[in-house]
Design a protein around this motif. Structure first.
Motif, PDB file in Angstrom:
ATOM      1  N   LYS A  57       0.829  -1.206   0.000  1.00 29.79           N
ATOM      2  CA  LYS A  57       0.000   0.000   0.000  1.00 29.79           C
ATOM      3  C   LYS A  57       0.865   1.260   0.000  1.00 29.79           C
ATOM      4  O   LYS A  57       0.526   2.266  -0.606  1.00 29.79           O
ATOM      5  CB  LYS A  57      -0.871  -0.018   1.266  1.00 29.79           C
ATOM      6  N   GLN A  58       1.990   1.190   0.720  1.00 30.44           N
ATOM      7  CA  GLN A  58       2.845   2.370   0.838  1.00 30.44           C
ATOM      8  C   GLN A  58       3.913   2.449  -0.263  1.00 30.44           C
ATOM      9  O   GLN A  58       4.288   3.529  -0.700  1.00 30.44           O
ATOM     10  CB  GLN A  58       3.529   2.377   2.213  1.00 30.44           C
ATOM     11  N   THR A  59       4.381   1.276  -0.684  1.00 28.56           N
ATOM     12  CA  THR A  59       5.511   1.255  -1.623  1.00 28.56           C
ATOM     13  C   THR A  59       5.088   1.446  -3.076  1.00 28.56           C
ATOM     14  O   THR A  59       5.767   2.138  -3.834  1.00 28.56           O
ATOM     15  CB  THR A  59       6.269  -0.092  -1.497  1.00 28.56           C
ATOM     16  N   ILE A  60       3.983   0.827  -3.478  1.00 32.77           N
ATOM     17  CA  ILE A  60       3.575   0.884  -4.892  1.00 32.77           C
ATOM     18  C   ILE A  60       3.347   2.327  -5.364  1.00 32.77           C
ATOM     19  O   ILE A  60       3.931   2.737  -6.370  1.00 32.77           O
ATOM     20  CB  ILE A  60       2.366  -0.052  -5.171  1.00 32.77           C
ATOM     21  N   PRO A  61       2.566   3.146  -4.626  1.00 27.46           N
ATOM     22  CA  PRO A  61       2.385   4.531  -5.092  1.00 27.46           C
ATOM     23  C   PRO A  61       3.700   5.315  -5.103  1.00 27.46           C
ATOM     24  O   PRO A  61       3.925   6.140  -5.989  1.00 27.46           O
ATOM     25  CB  PRO A  61       1.415   5.137  -4.076  1.00 27.46           C
ATOM     26  N   PHE A  62       4.573   5.037  -4.125  1.00 30.12           N
ATOM     27  CA  PHE A  62       5.856   5.760  -4.078  1.00 30.12           C
ATOM     28  C   PHE A  62       6.687   5.461  -5.328  1.00 30.12           C
ATOM     29  O   PHE A  62       7.145   6.364  -6.020  1.00 30.12           O
ATOM     30  CB  PHE A  62       6.659   5.394  -2.818  1.00 30.12           C
ATOM     31  N   ILE A  63       6.877   4.169  -5.630  1.00 30.62           N
ATOM     32  CA  ILE A  63       7.726   3.801  -6.776  1.00 30.62           C
ATOM     33  C   ILE A  63       7.112   4.310  -8.083  1.00 30.62           C
ATOM     34  O   ILE A  63       7.822   4.728  -8.998  1.00 30.62           O
ATOM     35  CB  ILE A  63       7.966   2.271  -6.823  1.00 30.62           C
ATOM     36  N   SER A  64       5.776   4.297  -8.149  1.00 31.18           N
ATOM     37  CA  SER A  64       5.096   4.736  -9.376  1.00 31.18           C
ATOM     38  C   SER A  64       5.303   6.217  -9.673  1.00 31.18           C
ATOM     39  O   SER A  64       5.229   6.632 -10.824  1.00 31.18           O
ATOM     40  CB  SER A  64       3.587   4.481  -9.274  1.00 31.18           C
ATOM     41  N   THR A  65       5.516   7.014  -8.625  1.00 35.61           N
ATOM     42  CA  THR A  65       5.478   8.471  -8.827  1.00 35.61           C
ATOM     43  C   THR A  65       6.757   9.196  -8.420  1.00 35.61           C
ATOM     44  O   THR A  65       6.881  10.389  -8.652  1.00 35.61           O
ATOM     45  CB  THR A  65       4.334   9.088  -8.002  1.00 35.61           C
ATOM     46  N   ASP A  66       7.703   8.490  -7.794  1.00 34.95           N
ATOM     47  CA  ASP A  66       8.855   9.177  -7.211  1.00 34.95           C
ATOM     48  C   ASP A  66      10.150   8.508  -7.673  1.00 34.95           C
ATOM     49  O   ASP A  66      10.240   7.286  -7.703  1.00 34.95           O
ATOM     50  CB  ASP A  66       8.751   9.106  -5.680  1.00 34.95           C
ATOM     51  N   THR A  67      11.141   9.303  -8.017  1.00 37.82           N
ATOM     52  CA  THR A  67      12.400   8.711  -8.506  1.00 37.82           C
ATOM     53  C   THR A  67      13.474   8.657  -7.420  1.00 37.82           C
ATOM     54  O   THR A  67      14.594   8.233  -7.672  1.00 37.82           O
ATOM     55  CB  THR A  67      12.950   9.511  -9.703  1.00 37.82           C
TER      56      THR A  67
END
Length: 199
Positions: free
Chosen positions: A22-32
């Motif tokens: 829940k926390q990691t997927i949105p981060f990797i999708s949007t942040d470099t």
């Protein structure tokens, strides 16, 4: 996530994400930015990093774009199997496992098919770099999975050698069950201003 990834994971019986996902997927999708993610073994870390990256890999480019390093042959095979299942409907994505205790010739042959994803144990990855069979000059993501295990098994020097072969522009994602001194040191040396997620 893309319909192809969602279809594959739906068929595998996934319904809702775990806390780390829940926390990691949105981060990797949007942040470099680089990432340190701390979660116990068995909480679905492979899916947490694979699902968003599968959406971003350029399947038209036959270059290694994702390298996953892990401590053992068993984990290497498990991660490879998971990624293969998740990418079932992404027909142009190829994943290759490289690990010790198995024929290096077969693995070199498999690398000639130009996979975009490599899952490997440090020792065998170095053997293949030395044989000029692996080129990491264009990788975009480097995953250090079970980083605490890799360090406790004495792979510190190996990691340093492998990381030197990778571009500075990549995103490094470190997954670990614990944050001990060695993991802290590795993250200071090889990660740039990382975001932290702890579950």
């Amino acid at each position: 996530l893309s319909p192809e990834v969602l279809k594959a994971i739906g068929e595998m019986g996934f319904v809702s994400p775990t806390e780390i996902q829940k926390q990691t997927i949105p981060f990797i999708s949007t942040d470099t930015r680089d990432l340190i993610a701390l979660a116990q073994t068995g909480t679905g870390k492979t899916a947490a990093f694979t699902h968003p990256i599968l959406d971003m890999i350029d399947d038209g480019r036959r270059k290694i774009q994702l390298l996953v390093l892990c401590p053992t042959r068993e984990l290497c095979l498990q991660i490879t199997k998971d990624i293969t299942n998740y990418s079932k409907y992404l027909k142009n994505i190829k994943t290759t496992a490289v690990y010790g205790g198995s024929s290096i010739t077969d693995q070199i042959r498999s690398l000639r098919e130009k996979p975009q994803i490599i899952v490997g144990t440090p020792g065998r990855v170095i053997d293949l770099i030395n044989r000029k069979a692996l080129d990491f000059s264009e990788i975009q993501w480097l995953i250090l999975d079970e980083a605490d295990e890799m360090l406790s098994m004495g792979f510190k020097e190996d990691l340093a050698i492998i990381l030197r072969e990778t571009p500075d522009t990549k995103q490094t994602l470190l997954f670990s069950a614990t944050m001990n001194k060695e993991v802290e040191r590795i993250s200071k040396n090889y990660l740039t201003n990382p975001h932290r997620i702890a579950v």
